[in-house]
Design a protein around this motif. Structure first.
Motif, PDB file in Angstrom:
ATOM      1  N   PHE A  43       0.851  -1.186   0.000  1.00  0.00           N
ATOM      2  CA  PHE A  43       0.000   0.000   0.000  1.00  0.00           C
ATOM      3  C   PHE A  43       0.886   1.235   0.000  1.00  0.00           C
ATOM      4  O   PHE A  43       2.070   1.169   0.361  1.00  0.00           O
ATOM      5  N   CYS A  44       0.333   2.351  -0.396  1.00  0.00           N
ATOM      6  CA  CYS A  44       1.062   3.612  -0.384  1.00  0.00           C
ATOM      7  C   CYS A  44       1.423   3.937   1.063  1.00  0.00           C
ATOM      8  O   CYS A  44       0.569   3.943   1.939  1.00  0.00           O
ATOM      9  N   GLY A  45       2.693   4.172   1.297  1.00  0.00           N
ATOM     10  CA  GLY A  45       3.160   4.506   2.628  1.00  0.00           C
ATOM     11  C   GLY A  45       3.882   3.368   3.323  1.00  0.00           C
ATOM     12  O   GLY A  45       4.363   3.530   4.431  1.00  0.00           O
ATOM     13  N   ASP A  46       3.990   2.213   2.656  1.00  0.00           N
ATOM     14  CA  ASP A  46       4.685   1.089   3.291  1.00  0.00           C
ATOM     15  C   ASP A  46       6.195   1.113   3.039  1.00  0.00           C
ATOM     16  O   ASP A  46       6.929   0.276   3.535  1.00  0.00           O
ATOM     17  N   GLY A  47       6.661   2.102   2.267  1.00  0.00           N
ATOM     18  CA  GLY A  47       8.088   2.244   2.014  1.00  0.00           C
ATOM     19  C   GLY A  47       8.615   1.422   0.862  1.00  0.00           C
ATOM     20  O   GLY A  47       9.789   1.493   0.524  1.00  0.00           O
ATOM     21  N   THR A  48       7.757   0.646   0.218  1.00  0.00           N
ATOM     22  CA  THR A  48       8.150  -0.149  -0.941  1.00  0.00           C
ATOM     23  C   THR A  48       7.369   0.340  -2.151  1.00  0.00           C
ATOM     24  O   THR A  48       6.139   0.358  -2.135  1.00  0.00           O
ATOM     25  N   ARG A  49       8.082   0.737  -3.190  1.00  0.00           N
ATOM     26  CA  ARG A  49       7.420   1.251  -4.394  1.00  0.00           C
ATOM     27  C   ARG A  49       6.850   0.084  -5.203  1.00  0.00           C
ATOM     28  O   ARG A  49       7.578  -0.792  -5.649  1.00  0.00           O
ATOM     29  N   GLN A  50       5.530   0.082  -5.361  1.00  0.00           N
ATOM     30  CA  GLN A  50       4.867  -0.872  -6.239  1.00  0.00           C
ATOM     31  C   GLN A  50       4.631  -0.141  -7.561  1.00  0.00           C
ATOM     32  O   GLN A  50       3.742   0.691  -7.667  1.00  0.00           O
ATOM     33  N   SER A  51       5.454  -0.436  -8.559  1.00  0.00           N
ATOM     34  CA  SER A  51       5.519   0.378  -9.778  1.00  0.00           C
ATOM     35  C   SER A  51       4.208   0.462 -10.552  1.00  0.00           C
ATOM     36  O   SER A  51       3.979   1.432 -11.263  1.00  0.00           O
ATOM     37  N   ILE A  52       3.343  -0.517 -10.430  1.00  0.00           N
ATOM     38  CA  ILE A  52       2.064  -0.447 -11.134  1.00  0.00           C
ATOM     39  C   ILE A  52       1.174   0.628 -10.526  1.00  0.00           C
ATOM     40  O   ILE A  52       0.418   1.288 -11.218  1.00  0.00           O
ATOM     41  N   ASP A  97       7.507   5.869  -3.057  1.00  0.00           N
ATOM     42  CA  ASP A  97       6.914   5.577  -1.749  1.00  0.00           C
ATOM     43  C   ASP A  97       7.888   6.016  -0.667  1.00  0.00           C
ATOM     44  O   ASP A  97       8.960   5.442  -0.523  1.00  0.00           O
ATOM     45  N   SER A  98       7.507   7.050   0.045  1.00  0.00           N
ATOM     46  CA  SER A  98       8.370   7.608   1.093  1.00  0.00           C
ATOM     47  C   SER A  98       7.712   7.461   2.467  1.00  0.00           C
ATOM     48  O   SER A  98       7.706   8.398   3.256  1.00  0.00           O
ATOM     49  N   PHE A  99       7.168   6.303   2.724  1.00  0.00           N
ATOM     50  CA  PHE A  99       6.539   5.985   4.011  1.00  0.00           C
ATOM     51  C   PHE A  99       5.398   6.930   4.374  1.00  0.00           C
ATOM     52  O   PHE A  99       5.122   7.175   5.543  1.00  0.00           O
ATOM     53  N   GLY A 100       4.714   7.484   3.371  1.00  0.00           N
ATOM     54  CA  GLY A 100       3.546   8.321   3.623  1.00  0.00           C
ATOM     55  C   GLY A 100       3.852   9.753   4.039  1.00  0.00           C
ATOM     56  O   GLY A 100       2.953  10.462   4.484  1.00  0.00           O
ATOM     57  N   CYS A 127       9.169  12.688  -3.635  1.00  0.00           N
ATOM     58  CA  CYS A 127       7.921  11.943  -3.469  1.00  0.00           C
ATOM     59  C   CYS A 127       6.942  12.703  -2.589  1.00  0.00           C
ATOM     60  O   CYS A 127       7.314  13.188  -1.512  1.00  0.00           O
ATOM     61  N   ASP A 128       5.679  12.806  -3.038  1.00  0.00           N
ATOM     62  CA  ASP A 128       4.617  13.343  -2.199  1.00  0.00           C
ATOM     63  C   ASP A 128       4.086  12.224  -1.301  1.00  0.00           C
ATOM     64  O   ASP A 128       4.274  11.033  -1.586  1.00  0.00           O
ATOM     65  N   ASP A 144       1.292  11.001  -1.046  1.00  0.00           N
ATOM     66  CA  ASP A 144       0.329  10.102  -1.688  1.00  0.00           C
ATOM     67  C   ASP A 144       0.972   9.199  -2.734  1.00  0.00           C
ATOM     68  O   ASP A 144       0.307   8.616  -3.579  1.00  0.00           O
ATOM     69  N   CYS A 145       2.305   9.085  -2.680  1.00  0.00           N
ATOM     70  CA  CYS A 145       3.084   8.203  -3.556  1.00  0.00           C
ATOM     71  C   CYS A 145       3.095   8.638  -5.017  1.00  0.00           C
ATOM     72  O   CYS A 145       3.245   7.813  -5.923  1.00  0.00           O
ATOM     73  N   THR A 146       2.915   9.927  -5.243  1.00  0.00           N
ATOM     74  CA  THR A 146       3.077  10.503  -6.571  1.00  0.00           C
ATOM     75  C   THR A 146       4.298  11.411  -6.548  1.00  0.00           C
ATOM     76  O   THR A 146       4.747  11.850  -5.486  1.00  0.00           O
ATOM     77  N   ALA A 147       4.842  11.693  -7.712  1.00  0.00           N
ATOM     78  CA  ALA A 147       5.975  12.616  -7.801  1.00  0.00           C
ATOM     79  C   ALA A 147       5.483  14.030  -7.506  1.00  0.00           C
ATOM     80  O   ALA A 147       4.374  14.398  -7.889  1.00  0.00           O
ATOM     81  N   PRO A 148       6.298  14.838  -6.797  1.00  0.00           N
ATOM     82  CA  PRO A 148       5.874  16.204  -6.502  1.00  0.00           C
ATOM     83  C   PRO A 148       5.778  17.045  -7.773  1.00  0.00           C
ATOM     84  O   PRO A 148       6.699  17.055  -8.580  1.00  0.00           O
ATOM     85  N   VAL A 149       4.635  17.703  -7.923  1.00  0.00           N
ATOM     86  CA  VAL A 149       4.389  18.559  -9.076  1.00  0.00           C
ATOM     87  C   VAL A 149       3.699  19.813  -8.568  1.00  0.00           C
ATOM     88  O   VAL A 149       2.701  19.719  -7.840  1.00  0.00           O
ATOM     89  N   CYS A 150       4.202  20.958  -8.950  1.00  0.00           N
ATOM     90  CA  CYS A 150       3.534  22.199  -8.584  1.00  0.00           C
ATOM     91  C   CYS A 150       2.147  22.213  -9.212  1.00  0.00           C
ATOM     92  O   CYS A 150       1.986  21.937 -10.401  1.00  0.00           O
ATOM     93  N   GLY A 151       1.147  22.495  -8.389  1.00  0.00           N
ATOM     94  CA  GLY A 151      -0.223  22.540  -8.875  1.00  0.00           C
ATOM     95  C   GLY A 151      -1.027  21.292  -8.569  1.00  0.00           C
ATOM     96  O   GLY A 151      -2.201  21.207  -8.920  1.00  0.00           O
ATOM     97  N   ASP A 152      -0.413  20.320  -7.888  1.00  0.00           N
ATOM     98  CA  ASP A 152      -1.146  19.092  -7.575  1.00  0.00           C
ATOM     99  C   ASP A 152      -1.943  19.189  -6.281  1.00  0.00           C
ATOM    100  O   ASP A 152      -2.665  18.265  -5.910  1.00  0.00           O
ATOM    101  N   GLY A 153      -1.823  20.315  -5.583  1.00  0.00           N
ATOM    102  CA  GLY A 153      -2.592  20.515  -4.360  1.00  0.00           C
ATOM    103  C   GLY A 153      -1.930  19.975  -3.107  1.00  0.00           C
ATOM    104  O   GLY A 153      -2.476  20.081  -2.023  1.00  0.00           O
TER     105      GLY A 153
END
Length: 139
Positions: A76-85, A90-93, A99-100, A102-111
């Motif tokens: 799951f997102c936040g477990d520290g293991t990146r599941q590529s699909i 994944d930065s432990f939440g 890494c944000d 929510d396990c997405t790459a940081p992007v300006c404008g994503d809230g």
């Protein structure tokens, strides 16, 4: 004489309908309509949610990408293991440089305001003149 088995379903449908006609001694009996549920086929690279698949990576091995041998999500997102699909990172939440939470790459404008990635604000858009500018560096 009608064809004994007439397929009227779709290849990727959740069920198939058939009309069956019994033929005995050259005489046709009444046609019967039969509807069957389709079973999913794990490992065919098509996620079939009607068959309770959460993923389908085209194989039935656990190769660490987050999709199990039975097409269920592993981890799951936040477990520290990146599941590529499912995850870009994944930065432990928590927010990190790459890494944000929510396990997405940081992007300006994503809230998601990610100070670790250099954002001082993030109002969910890249418009200037509102609460945060287009580079997420201030109003």
């Amino acid at each position: 004489m009608t064809t004994p088995y007439v397929h009227t379903g779709q290849v990727d449908a959740t069920s198939r309908s058939y009309f069956l006609t019994a033929v005995l001694g050259g005489q046709e009996g009444p046609a019967s309509s039969i509807q069957t549920a389709m079973a999913g086929l794990c490992g065919n690279n098509i996620t079939q949610t009607y068959a309770s698949e959460a993923c389908d990576d085209g194989n039935t091995i656990d190769n660490g990408n987050g999709c199990s041998t039975t097409c269920k999500r592993i981890g799951f997102c936040g477990d520290g293991t990146r599941q590529s699909i499912f995850e870009a990172c994944d930065s432990f939440g928590v927010n990190a440089v790459a890494c944000d939470s929510d396990c997405t790459a940081p992007v300006c404008g994503d809230g998601i305001r990610n100070a670790q990635a250099g954002e001082t604000c993030d109002d969910g858009n890249v418009n200037n003149g509102d609460t945060c500018n287009s580079t997420c560096s201030g109003p």
